[in-house]
Design an enzyme around this catalytic site. Structure first.
Site, PDB file in Angstrom:
ATOM      1  N   THR A  12       0.819  -1.212   0.000  1.00 40.41           N
ATOM      2  CA  THR A  12       0.000   0.000   0.000  1.00 40.41           C
ATOM      3  C   THR A  12       0.852   1.261   0.000  1.00 40.41           C
ATOM      4  O   THR A  12       0.502   2.257  -0.632  1.00 40.41           O
ATOM      5  CB  THR A  12      -0.916   0.000   1.252  1.00 40.41           C
ATOM      6  OG1 THR A  12      -1.859  -1.054   1.094  1.00 40.41           O
ATOM      7  CG2 THR A  12      -1.653   1.304   1.414  1.00 40.41           C
ATOM      8  N   THR A  86       1.565  -4.542   4.175  1.00 39.45           N
ATOM      9  CA  THR A  86       1.404  -4.933   5.582  1.00 39.45           C
ATOM     10  C   THR A  86       0.795  -6.326   5.738  1.00 39.45           C
ATOM     11  O   THR A  86       0.966  -6.956   6.775  1.00 39.45           O
ATOM     12  CB  THR A  86       0.511  -3.922   6.337  1.00 39.45           C
ATOM     13  OG1 THR A  86      -0.782  -3.890   5.728  1.00 39.45           O
ATOM     14  CG2 THR A  86       1.122  -2.540   6.343  1.00 39.45           C
TER      15      THR A  86
HETATM   16  N1  ASP Z   1      -2.779  -5.404   0.521  1.00 46.79           N
HETATM   17  C1  ASP Z   1      -1.687  -4.521   0.938  1.00 46.79           C
HETATM   18  C2  ASP Z   1      -0.407  -5.341   0.942  1.00 46.79           C
HETATM   19  O1  ASP Z   1      -0.212  -6.114   1.819  1.00 46.79           O
HETATM   20  C3  ASP Z   1      -1.972  -3.956   2.280  1.00 46.79           C
HETATM   21  C4  ASP Z   1      -0.936  -2.998   2.829  1.00 46.79           C
HETATM   22  O2  ASP Z   1       0.170  -2.860   2.358  1.00 46.79           O
HETATM   23  O3  ASP Z   1      -1.259  -2.343   3.854  1.00 46.79           O
HETATM   24  O4  ASP Z   1       0.390  -5.216   0.038  1.00 46.79           O
END
Ligand code: ASP
Length: 331
Positions: A12, A86
């Site tokens: 993200t 994340t």
């Molecule tokens: N779907 C994203 C990922 O894990 C979520 C994030 O980065 O917060 O790449």
């Protein structure tokens, strides 16, 4: 000035809305760095773009790619910052903790809940602090920096899907925390840390089976041939329905009798397993080939099992490696 290598993998933090309105990683490592110009006052920073993936699509092949990039550049830099989605960051943090061991140079993962281009983002704070930690004289080992906390790579868990305080340190103190931009270290670099020891091999043929009351036991023999070790997420401190008279016990006994490992862990978020406490667990604990994850996080247990199976020449050696503490994963 310290030299830091930023390794960008997507997430993200690097995302933009697609034409269809969903978020997908798109920004380059150079664009990420341009959003935090104050980093130029802190260190000399270079960047490589290893992947641009949603971390949902990151797994053992990418863990090996990140570890190889750190290894390739280990002597040129004082620390490494990996930007990452994340969702699976705790798995990657655990994987790097087993693949890059006893490193006095920090390897720091970070990401964010909002794109670095979003007006109310947490990305700039997280990236800034991850680099500040990587440059700090008290930094060491594989760590995850998020929302002002520095968490051991073996103890990190995503515990919130939306809030900025998305990660927790499970059953172990944080390594350090930021008060504004000042770092307060809690866990010093352990003795014996220096040049990292790198490990490459993982065996991803691990299956996690979460027990549900009433679950049929005949699922277990179906897994033979597809995986080399089973993690059973049991209830409370651990046990099997029906104890040593139940069908699940017989299935686990047969699974292990074929020379395979069965690892017991718990569905409870804190304090780990202790399979010998109740009658429903004692006989399973005594089976050759059964080990316990105790207070390892689910992410650390799954990835450590892949690492142990990748290193070992047989079940007993895999079990011994699995139970040997690495970077405070077992208390
Ligand atoms: N779907 C994203 C990922 O894990 C979520 C994030 O980065 O917060 O790449």
């Amino acid at each position: 000035m310290k030299r830091i290598l930023l390794i960008a993998t997507g997430g993200t933090i690097a995302s933009r809305p697609t034409a269809a309105g969903a978020l997908a990683p798109a920004l380059t490592s150079a664009e990420l760095l341009a959003c935090v110009p104050e980093l130029a006052d802190v260190c000399r920073i270079d960047a490589v773009q290893l992947y641009n993936l949603d971390s949902t699509s990151i797994g053992p092949a990418q863990w090996a790619g990140i570890a190889a990039a750190v290894r390739r550049h280990y002597d040129e830099y004082d620390g490494f910052v990996v930007t990452h989605g994340t969702d699976t960051m705790a798995y990657t943090a655990a994987a790097l903790s087993y693949m890059i061991q006893r490193s006095a140079k920090p390897v720091v993962l970070t990401g964010s809940q909002k794109s670095i281009y979003s007006r109310d983002t947490d990305a700039r704070n997280n990236l800034h602090r991850a680099v500040l930690y990587a440059c700090h004289p008290a930094a060491w080992g594989v760590q995850l920096v998020f929302d002002g906390k520095v968490i051991l790579g073996t103890r990190a868990r995503k515990t919130r899907t939306k809030s900025f305080n998305a990660f927790s340190s499970i059953d172990y103190p944080c390594t350090a925390e930021f008060r504004d931009l000042r770092l307060v270290p809690f866990l010093p670099c352990p003795p014996g840390y220096g040049a990292a020891q790198f490990y490459e091999k993982l065996d991803p043929a691990v299956f996690v089976l979460r027990l549900v009351p009433g679950m049929r036991a005949d699922i277990i023999p179906l897994l033979a041939g597809h995986c080399d070790a089973l993690i059973l997420e049991s209830f409370g401190v651990g046990g099997l329905p029906g104890g040593d008279e139940g069908a699940l016990f017989a299935a686990v006994r047969d699974w292990c009798a074929a020379g395979r490992l069965a690892v017991f862990t718990t569905q409870v978020p804190h304090e780990g397993s202790d399979l010998g406490v109740y009658e429903v667990g004692r006989a399973a604990k005594a089976l050759p080939g059964v080990v316990e994850a105790r207070d390892m996080t689910p992410e650390a247990a799954a990835v450590k099992l892949m690492w142990a199976l990748g290193q070992a020449r047989g079940r007993d050696e895999a079990a011994r490696l699995f139970l040997t503490p690495v970077q405070f994963d077992l208390a």
